[in-house]
Design an enzyme around this catalytic site. Structure first.
Site, mmCIF file in Angstrom:
data_model
loop_
_atom_site.group_PDB
_atom_site.id
_atom_site.type_symbol
_atom_site.label_atom_id
_atom_site.label_comp_id
_atom_site.label_asym_id
_atom_site.label_seq_id
_atom_site.Cartn_x
_atom_site.Cartn_y
_atom_site.Cartn_z
ATOM 1 N N GLY A 29 46.705 -1.989 -25.955
ATOM 2 C CA GLY A 29 45.781 -1.961 -24.905
ATOM 3 C C GLY A 29 46.174 -2.816 -23.712
ATOM 4 N N ASN A 30 45.222 -2.693 -22.718
ATOM 5 C CA ASN A 30 45.222 -3.708 -21.580
ATOM 6 C C ASN A 30 44.293 -4.543 -21.398
ATOM 7 O OD1 ASN A 30 44.027 -2.440 -19.502
ATOM 8 N ND2 ASN A 30 45.109 -0.809 -20.403
ATOM 9 N N ARG A 31 44.702 -5.454 -20.182
ATOM 10 C CA ARG A 31 43.546 -6.457 -19.899
ATOM 11 C C ARG A 31 42.364 -6.136 -18.577
ATOM 12 N NH1 ARG A 31 45.369 -11.279 -21.884
ATOM 13 N NH2 ARG A 31 47.484 -11.523 -22.344
ATOM 14 N N SER A 32 42.528 -4.919 -18.447
ATOM 15 C CA SER A 32 41.551 -4.262 -17.427
ATOM 16 C C SER A 32 40.083 -4.471 -18.091
ATOM 17 C CB SER A 32 41.593 -2.802 -17.270
ATOM 18 O OG SER A 32 40.881 -2.500 -16.192
ATOM 19 N N ALA A 96 42.894 1.536 -16.020
ATOM 20 C CA ALA A 96 44.318 1.319 -16.392
ATOM 21 C C ALA A 96 44.506 2.050 -17.355
ATOM 22 C CB ALA A 96 44.599 -0.350 -16.815
#
Ligand code: C5P
Length: 225
Positions: A29-32, A96
């Site tokens: 995943g990502n930090r959005s 994102a």
């Protein structure tokens, strides 16, 4: 008085960040956080638009009045976007989206074992923004992308705008403590027409309103009643 310059318009906004499963309990995943996308939805609603919001793994209160679809992965986000884009006067791809996903999702939890750490094989996800920009289902539809860059922001942004083929690209400078998950944001918005509009550091709602200003200026006159 509140500007209702988006009355009669339909807009589609994506928010958050996709998660690509590795096994039943893990993902890439990502930090959005989804805050910028939610701010875009809320400000469009305040300006009179009908808003479809595609939320990828967002844990925020829903903007009242938006039609919300929840998704997890990039491929789910793509399906949701394709299902909603036909009626949209503008599409803003704030989410994102993971560029890659694991080639295989393990059926059971990946365990520590004799063979040492597993090697992850990745495959490419569809580039949704590229696809949206290439084939427009509606004449005059305005397509907006977001880009987070750490260095050579303008140069990389301009190259990305051209590669993706969108009308506007909102370029954020990211790095330590900037943009992702924070309350504030700053950006430069690049236009396919060669324009560059600086949006000073401020609340994500302010950035959202400035983006809608630029979108509104590019919409064909009118809008359905
Ligand atoms: O290529 P990059 O990920 O930096 O581009 C960011 C922009 O492209 C964002 O608007 C994002 O929503 C969109 N994107 C997409 N599909 C992908 C990757 C990014 O639509 N697979």
């Amino acid at each position: 008085a509140l500007p209702v310059d988006l009355a009669g318009r339909r807009v589609l906004v994506t928010a958050g960040g996709t998660r690509e499963p590795l096994d039943p309990v893990r993902y890439l995943g990502n930090r959005s956080s989804g805050r910028q996308g939610y701010a875009l939805a809320a400000t469009a609603l305040a300006r009179g638009a009908r808003v479809s919001l595609i939320a990828a793994n967002v844990d925020l209160p829903d903007p009242a009045g938006a039609d919300i679809t929840r998704v997890g992965t990039a491929r789910e986000l793509r399906e949701a976007v394709l299902a909603h884009r036909e009626r949209a006067d503008a599409v803003v791809m704030t989410a994102a989206v993971a560029d890659f996903r694991p080639a295989e999702v393990a059926e059971g939890k990946i365990k520590k074992g004799e063979g040492g750490p597993p090697v992850l094989e990745l495959v490419e996800n569809p580039d949704i923004l590229l696809e949206l920009s290439r084939e427009r289902p509606r004449p005059g539809q305005v397509v907006v992308g977001f880009a987070a860059e750490t260095d050579h922001v303008l140069e990389h942004g301009r190259a990305k705008l051209e590669r993706k083929g969108c009308d506007l690209l909102v370029v954020n400078q990211v790095g330590a403590g900037r943009a992702f998950g924070t309350e504030d944001n700053q950006a430069v918005v690049l236009g396919a027409d060669g324009s560059a509009t600086e949006i000073p550091h401020g609340p994500k709602e302010n950035l959202a309103d400035r983006v809608w200003d630029l979108v509104a200026a590019r919409l064909a006159p009118g809008g359905e009643p």
